[in-house]
Design an enzyme around this catalytic site. Sequence first.
Site, mmCIF file in Angstrom:
data_model
loop_
_atom_site.group_PDB
_atom_site.id
_atom_site.type_symbol
_atom_site.label_atom_id
_atom_site.label_comp_id
_atom_site.label_asym_id
_atom_site.label_seq_id
_atom_site.Cartn_x
_atom_site.Cartn_y
_atom_site.Cartn_z
ATOM 1 C CB THR A 355 -83.486 -5.679 9.866
ATOM 2 O OG1 THR A 355 -84.713 -6.259 9.484
ATOM 3 C CG2 THR A 355 -82.325 -6.421 9.274
ATOM 4 C CB VAL A 356 -79.301 -5.390 13.740
ATOM 5 C CG1 VAL A 356 -80.148 -4.667 14.783
ATOM 6 C CG2 VAL A 356 -79.264 -6.884 14.030
#
Length: 536
Positions: A355-356
């Site tokens: 995830t970013v």
Amino acid sequence: MNLDHLYQPYPSTRNTVFAKNGMVATSQPLAAHAGLEILRKGGNAIDAAIATAAALTVVEPTSNGIGSDCFALVWTEGKLHGLNASGPSPKSISIEALRERGYEKMPVHGVVPVTVPGTPSGWAELSKKFGRLSLKEVLEPAIRYAEEGYPLTPILGKYWKSAYRNYKQNMTGEEFQSWFETFAPDGRAPEIGEIWRSPGHASTLREIAETNAESFYRGPLAEKIANYVQKYNGYLSKEDLEAYHAEWVEPISTNYRGYNVWEIPPNGQGLVALMALNIASGFEFTEKETVDTYHKQIEAMKLAFTDGKAHISDIQHMRVEVDHLLSEEYAAERRALIGEEAITPQPYTPPSGGTVYLAAADGEGNMVSFIQSNYMGFGSGIVVPGTGIALQNRGADFSLDPEHPNALKPGKKTYHTIIPGFLTKGKEAVGPFGVMGGYMQPQGHFQVIMNTIDFHLNPQAALDAPRWQWIEGKKIQVECHFPNHIAQALVRKGHQIQIATDGGGFGRGQVIWRDPVTGVLMGGTESRTDGSIAVY
């Protein structure tokens, strides 16, 4: 020079970053500067967030991609808006269908756990509703990075190499070959500092930009995606893609010591952070580095998380109301279970009836909290040939137990780990915050908010503080620089403490706060990754 870019023998200190006209904070410097480039071209914070998110699919593909889901909280003109751009399961999938194939649980990789990717629709919706520049202009930096290439940063290179080793050993089927062609074109993972480029990725981003994402759902790109998945007996179809649109939702919140903490409603797990804060609000915390503080924080989080896992799903399929889980009645009942010793939490029984993350802000007061993810690293391992589209494996979270709240059903959204956060006080925005990292995310939100409100830490210090993570039962992981005397005292209270040698599992966060009087922006970025803040 023969340098080890992951060897850091000395403590490093970062200070809070200040700016007036614009700020973008994220886990990769080039992505942050993509957002800054758009701000300087006249775009607003929403344009900058989209540009940064698109760039992250190129410059941090170990955590997200074009085939991701995303969520956003957008503050503009004195109001907070929520966007849920997570996709549902295919209409043709079912528990029965997977049982017939011999599955006892959802697989993690391959075509089966692929759900409808929501990210391109999310970008298009944000651009259409709030953007100042065209999507074509906003995606230009990401397209350029993909075409011209860029050198890998240290943490990116570390996770890329780790994924390659795993995939090389475990993903030997023909359906995975396109991943190797795209992300290991020389028969290996690119090294730290080595330039990697992806022409197919650039072409896809350009097509998304020129069609406002229509091609991805109702055009040539949709056809390529569906054909490839179905070639290997997956379930995602052209009809699933064609029916999809990201949706605007009303954010949920709780008041914590005079501040409103905001999250996206289920199917996201942001509700867990709010539940934990409600439980913790019944205690007084005067000092951060005490055994009592950590003990009560851990107990509050384990109760909230146990209940979240038991009840959160697609909101249309939940058996307990969100309002009840945010009620003082619920919080008081769970708080009463917290004593001097660590407990093994049991799920709450409701009353009958890699995830970013990015944060962006501009000088006009617009602010965005945005998160995007392929779920587990590169996702499913499925890459549509010639496109750079790495498809997520979000469906892996579904249960094949038909009685489970998160049971697999056709067209259903699964329990979602990625959550953007936002903080307000009265009618003023304080700003966006987030901590990516699977089930660490609500735990990171909880710790960052308490660090800020209870312990008055600045944005950078709130992120740098040693973190803990509840795993299950009484098992707690702490970072290696977590105070040892407190860890020992927690053991005496019955907690099973594990000291982690690597901080990668404790999330990667960003924070931007805004002074409501001067408009000055102050930001912190994650020291556990290649985090960067771009300002002007």
